[in-house]
Design a protein around this motif. Sequence first.
Motif, short mmCIF file in Angstrom:
data_model
loop_
_atom_site.label_atom_id
_atom_site.label_comp_id
_atom_site.label_asym_id
_atom_site.label_seq_id
_atom_site.Cartn_x
_atom_site.Cartn_y
_atom_site.Cartn_z
N VAL A 28 0.84 -1.21 0.00
CA VAL A 28 0.00 0.00 0.00
C VAL A 28 0.87 1.25 0.00
CG1 VAL A 28 -1.63 1.33 1.40
CG2 VAL A 28 -2.02 -1.10 1.03
N LEU A 29 1.92 1.25 0.81
CA LEU A 29 2.84 2.39 0.82
C LEU A 29 3.48 2.58 -0.55
CD1 LEU A 29 4.62 1.99 4.27
CD2 LEU A 29 3.16 3.88 3.56
N ALA A 30 3.88 1.47 -1.18
CA ALA A 30 4.51 1.55 -2.49
C ALA A 30 3.54 2.07 -3.54
CB ALA A 30 5.05 0.19 -2.90
N PHE A 31 2.28 1.73 -3.42
CA PHE A 31 1.30 2.18 -4.40
C PHE A 31 1.11 3.69 -4.32
CE2 PHE A 31 -3.06 3.02 -5.83
CZ PHE A 31 -2.98 2.50 -7.10
N PHE A 32 1.09 4.23 -3.11
CA PHE A 32 0.86 5.66 -2.95
C PHE A 32 2.13 6.51 -3.00
CE2 PHE A 32 -3.11 4.04 -1.05
CZ PHE A 32 -3.99 4.72 -1.88
#
Length: 140
Positions: free
Chosen positions: A107-111
Amino acid sequence: MEVWLFLLGYLVHFAASCLLLVKIWRYKSIYGLSVDTQLSYLFAVISRCIWSMETRLVETKLAYLELMCSTAVACGLCFLCYRLYHTTSKHAESWLRVYVTAPIALVLAFFFHPGDDWISMQILVSFTMYQEALGLLPQL
């Protein structure tokens, strides 16, 4: 030049993983070692196998060798952790287990990833970095 510095960092990580593999093999114990940390590093290496082909790292033959060796060592460490799981007495808190930290890293990588596109290979680059960073938490 920055490609070689990047590779140097991964070679140092590879050397440390080799030392850990030898130590586990010699003592036949993973006492004090977090299995979740090793699984996190395996996920990061697998992710790196995918995105490395899209970067300037493919310009060097050493990158291919390092990637194959790092994947083999990470798989070997996870295999030994599986085989010697009974030798450890303390496990990470449930909120620090790999099945919690891996989705958080994704999720962090997506945002928060480099680049302007929402869906790109840079998400996997960021996932690798976040997974390696979050993978250290269970070991602490």
